[in-house]
Design a protein around this motif. Structure first.
Motif, mmCIF file in Angstrom:
data_model
loop_
_atom_site.group_PDB
_atom_site.id
_atom_site.type_symbol
_atom_site.label_atom_id
_atom_site.label_comp_id
_atom_site.label_asym_id
_atom_site.label_seq_id
_atom_site.Cartn_x
_atom_site.Cartn_y
_atom_site.Cartn_z
ATOM 1 N N LEU A 83 1.143 -1.390 -0.016
ATOM 2 C CA LEU A 83 0.106 0.131 0.003
ATOM 3 C C LEU A 83 0.789 1.302 0.003
ATOM 4 N N VAL A 84 0.435 2.258 -0.704
ATOM 5 C CA VAL A 84 0.980 3.549 -0.817
ATOM 6 C C VAL A 84 0.876 4.390 0.541
ATOM 7 N N MET A 85 2.025 5.019 1.049
ATOM 8 C CA MET A 85 1.929 5.446 2.450
ATOM 9 C C MET A 85 0.736 6.859 2.326
ATOM 10 N N THR A 86 0.093 7.008 3.173
ATOM 11 C CA THR A 86 -0.819 8.123 3.596
ATOM 12 C C THR A 86 -0.387 9.047 4.622
ATOM 13 N N ALA A 87 -1.070 9.985 4.950
ATOM 14 C CA ALA A 87 -0.759 10.949 5.909
ATOM 15 C C ALA A 87 -2.155 11.408 6.367
ATOM 16 N N PRO A 88 -2.419 11.648 7.836
ATOM 17 C CA PRO A 88 -1.420 11.536 8.683
ATOM 18 C C PRO A 88 -1.367 10.172 9.366
ATOM 19 N N VAL A 89 -0.641 9.457 10.338
ATOM 20 C CA VAL A 89 -0.385 8.356 11.094
ATOM 21 C C VAL A 89 -0.891 8.971 12.409
ATOM 22 N N LEU A 90 -2.088 8.393 12.751
ATOM 23 C CA LEU A 90 -2.490 8.570 13.955
ATOM 24 C C LEU A 90 -2.245 7.848 15.244
ATOM 25 N N THR A 91 -2.151 8.327 16.243
ATOM 26 C CA THR A 91 -1.995 7.542 17.499
ATOM 27 C C THR A 91 -3.262 7.963 18.651
ATOM 28 N N SER A 92 -4.038 7.247 18.707
ATOM 29 C CA SER A 92 -5.297 7.547 19.524
ATOM 30 C C SER A 92 -4.917 7.089 21.146
ATOM 31 N N VAL A 93 -5.027 7.997 22.310
ATOM 32 C CA VAL A 93 -4.838 7.463 23.431
ATOM 33 C C VAL A 93 -5.823 7.587 24.309
ATOM 34 N N THR A 94 -6.283 6.485 24.922
ATOM 35 C CA THR A 94 -7.298 6.442 25.871
ATOM 36 C C THR A 94 -6.692 6.168 27.312
ATOM 37 N N SER A 95 -6.995 7.027 28.324
ATOM 38 C CA SER A 95 -6.344 6.578 30.068
ATOM 39 C C SER A 95 -7.834 5.931 30.602
ATOM 40 N N SER A 96 -7.139 5.213 31.509
ATOM 41 C CA SER A 96 -8.228 4.531 32.328
ATOM 42 C C SER A 96 -7.654 4.462 33.596
ATOM 43 N N ALA A 97 -8.299 3.852 34.637
ATOM 44 C CA ALA A 97 -7.583 3.367 36.004
ATOM 45 C C ALA A 97 -6.710 2.102 35.788
ATOM 46 N N HIS A 98 -6.675 1.498 34.673
ATOM 47 C CA HIS A 98 -6.019 0.159 34.466
ATOM 48 C C HIS A 98 -4.784 0.820 33.520
ATOM 49 N N GLY A 99 -4.506 1.788 33.062
ATOM 50 C CA GLY A 99 -3.317 2.212 32.513
ATOM 51 C C GLY A 99 -3.957 2.862 31.070
ATOM 52 N N SER A 100 -2.946 3.138 29.938
ATOM 53 C CA SER A 100 -3.441 3.892 28.722
ATOM 54 C C SER A 100 -3.336 2.693 27.587
ATOM 55 N N GLU A 101 -4.367 2.880 26.957
ATOM 56 C CA GLU A 101 -4.310 2.254 25.448
ATOM 57 C C GLU A 101 -4.036 3.098 24.428
ATOM 58 N N TYR A 102 -3.125 2.587 23.484
ATOM 59 C CA TYR A 102 -2.670 3.335 22.428
ATOM 60 C C TYR A 102 -2.961 2.481 21.221
ATOM 61 N N THR A 103 -3.716 3.273 20.237
ATOM 62 C CA THR A 103 -3.978 2.782 19.160
ATOM 63 C C THR A 103 -3.418 3.534 17.756
ATOM 64 N N VAL A 104 -2.540 2.883 16.983
ATOM 65 C CA VAL A 104 -2.030 3.627 15.905
ATOM 66 C C VAL A 104 -2.846 3.225 14.759
ATOM 67 N N ARG A 105 -3.203 4.362 14.032
ATOM 68 C CA ARG A 105 -4.212 4.197 12.859
ATOM 69 C C ARG A 105 -3.380 4.573 11.190
#
Length: 214
Positions: A83-105
Motif C-alpha cells: 500500500l502507498v503511504m498516506t498521512a497522517p498516521v494517528l496515535t489515539s490514546v485512551t486513559s483509564s484506571a488500568h493504564g493507557s491504551e494506544y491505537t495507531v491508525r
C-alpha cells in the motif's frame, strides 16, 4: 502566531508533495471554525487499519504498534499488496484506571476504504470505519514526545474551554485524545504534528453527535 505559522508550514508541505509528484491521500475535511491557536474541522467518513497496545509511553507504544502496521502496508496481508503511504498516521490514546491504551491508525486510501487487503492474523490489526465527525485541532512542530504532547494537550484544552463556554457543544471521550503525525521519523526538520480532540453538538457547524462513538 505559532499556530498560524504551523498551519502555513503544513499547507506548504502538502503543496510540495503535490507539485513534486508525491501526492498522498489524507482524510478529507471541511474547516468549520478557526482561531489563531486552534481549528475545528468536520471530517468526512474515513477508513483506517489500526493496531492497539497497552503501555506507559507514547513513544514506545506508537513505535510498537506502527511496526505491525508497517508490516501490513509492506505486504503482510493476504493479497501480498504493498500500500502507498498516506498521512497522517494517528496515535489515539485512551486513559483509564488500568493504564493507557494506544491505537495507531493508518489511513486507507479511497481504493481500499470499503474492502482493504486482509492483514495476516498474527498482526492482530483491526479495520475501523469512522463516521463523519468534528475534531478540535492544534498544530505543533518538532517531534511528538511525551512531555511535548502533555503541554500541547493542555493548551488545546484551555482554548476549547474558552470557546465552549456557554456553547452547547461538548468534548467527547474526555479521557481520550489523538496525535496526528505527518512526517517520517527520518525527517529531522520542518515536522508537523497535531493534537486532535473529538467534539460534538456544534449544530450550526454541522457537527453530529454520536455519544462518544465514531
Amino acid at each position: 502566531m505559532k499556530m498560524v505559522k504551523g498551519l502555513l508550514v503544513l499547507m506548504a508541505y502538502l503543496s510540495f508533495l503535490v507539485v513534486s509528484g508525491h501526492a498522498i491521500d489524507s482524510p478529507q475535511y471541511t474547516l468549520v471554525y478557526s482561531q489563531s491557536d486552534f481549528q475545528i474541522r468536520l471530517y468526512r467518513q474515513s477508513s483506517w487499519m489500526s493496531a492497539t497496545v497497552h503501555g506507559a509511553s507514547f513513544n514506545k507504544s506508537t513505535k510498537d504498534s506502527f511496526h505491525r502496521v508497517y508490516k501490513y502496508i509492506h505486504g503482510a496481508n493476504l493479497n501480498a499488496s504493498h500500500l502507498v503511504m498516506t498521512a497522517p498516521v494517528l496515535t489515539s490514546v485512551t486513559s483509564s484506571a488500568h493504564g493507557s491504551e494506544y491505537t495507531v491508525r493508518f489511513f486507507l486510501s479511497p481504493k481500499y476504504e470499503e474492502s482493504p487487503p486482509q492483514p495476516y492474523p498474527e498482526l492482530n490489526l483491526q479495520f475501523d470505519k469512522w463516521r463523519s465527525h468534528c475534531v478540535a485541532v492544534r498544530v505543533f512542530s518538532g517531534f511528538a514526545v511525551d512531555d511535548t504532547i502533555t503541554k500541547e494537550i493542555k493548551a488545546l484544552q484551555t482554548s476549547l474551554d474558552g470557546y465552549l463556554y456557554g456553547n452547547p457543544a461538548v468534548v467527547e471521550e474526555k479521557n481520550s485524545y489523538t496525535i496526528a503525525q505527518y512526517n517520517a521519523s527520518y525527517h529531522l526538520t520542518g515536522r508537523i504534528n497535531e493534537v486532535w480532540i473529538n467534539i460534538s453538538g456544534l449544530t450550526a457547524e454541522g457537527c453530529p453527535s454520536y455519544g462518544g462513538k465514531y
